[in-house]
Design an enzyme around this catalytic site. Structure first.
Site, PDB file in Angstrom:
ATOM      1  N   CYS A  80      24.577 -27.162   1.150  1.00 48.43           N
ATOM      2  CA  CYS A  80      25.266 -28.205   0.151  1.00 48.43           C
ATOM      3  C   CYS A  80      26.766 -28.237   0.481  1.00 48.43           C
ATOM      4  O   CYS A  80      27.438 -27.263  -0.029  1.00 48.43           O
ATOM      5  CB  CYS A  80      24.910 -27.690  -1.297  1.00 48.43           C
ATOM      6  SG  CYS A  80      25.923 -28.679  -2.519  1.00 48.43           S
ATOM      7  N   CYS A  83      28.981 -27.558  -2.656  1.00 48.08           N
ATOM      8  CA  CYS A  83      28.894 -25.937  -3.064  1.00 48.08           C
ATOM      9  C   CYS A  83      29.621 -25.262  -2.201  1.00 48.08           C
ATOM     10  O   CYS A  83      30.602 -24.376  -2.594  1.00 48.08           O
ATOM     11  CB  CYS A  83      27.467 -25.629  -2.755  1.00 48.08           C
ATOM     12  SG  CYS A  83      26.324 -26.554  -3.670  1.00 48.08           S
TER      13      CYS A  83
END
Length: 185
Positions: A80, A83
């Protein structure tokens, strides 16, 4: 071989759902400032503190062990991009505010080996737990209806969820939420 294929397929499905849901909710949160408000009631807090996940050593850690601290729980994955962008800032904030009672906890929805490699690469200085569908269910129970990543909860010392954020969380926004929580012992 078939079990490994099914496991990889499951992670790929979770990744696609998380990315799609994350993008959808990110777009909604940009249009509506109230979209990322904390879930109402104590059911979400109760679910949070009843949960537990394995750490990177395979030892189950209950989230209740951090009750009483200002808790920042971040659901994330190595695949991600938002992230990966916010975690180095979380490392800095853990260092800055840890002595004042702030505790970051990452819940990775990913494979343990990939998580360990990322932790080693970045030098994460806070607990990392590894979850699966149970972690996705917990994120939903705490307000993340579509299961998008990253998803972050901010919990006060009394155990109340006081903020949630779907998508990348900026240092300025997180500090604005944290600082008032540090004033109370």
């Amino acid at each position: 071989m078939m079990k490994k294929y099914l496991t990889l397929s499951l992670f790929a499905l979770i990744a696609l759902v998380a990315l799609g849901g994350g993008y959808y909710l990110y777009q909604r949160s940009q249009a509506s400032p109230d979209a990322a408000q904390a879930p109402s009631g104590s059911a979400a807090s109760t679910a949070l503190f009843k949960a537990g996940f394995s750490d990177l050593a395979g030892i189950r850690q209950p989230l209740s062990k951090w009750r009483g601290k200002v808790l920042v729980v971040n659901f994330w994955a190595t695949w991600c991009p938002p992230c990966r962008e916010e975690i180095p800032e979380f490392v800095k904030l853990q260092t800055k505010y840890g002595a004042q009672g702030v505790q970051f906890v990452g819940i990775a929805i990913d494979e343990t080996a990939k998580v360990q490699a990322f932790v080693d690469e970045i030098g994460i200085n806070y607990p990392i737990l590894v979850g699966d569908l149970e972690a996705v269910a917990l994120s939903r129970a705490t307000g993340n209806r579509l299961g998008g990543l990253p998803y972050t909860l901010i919990v006060d010392r009394a155990g109340k969820i006081v903020g949630t954020e779907l998508g990348g969380l900026t240092t300025a926004k997180l500090e604005a939420i944290l600082k008032p929580l540090l004033a109370t012992p």
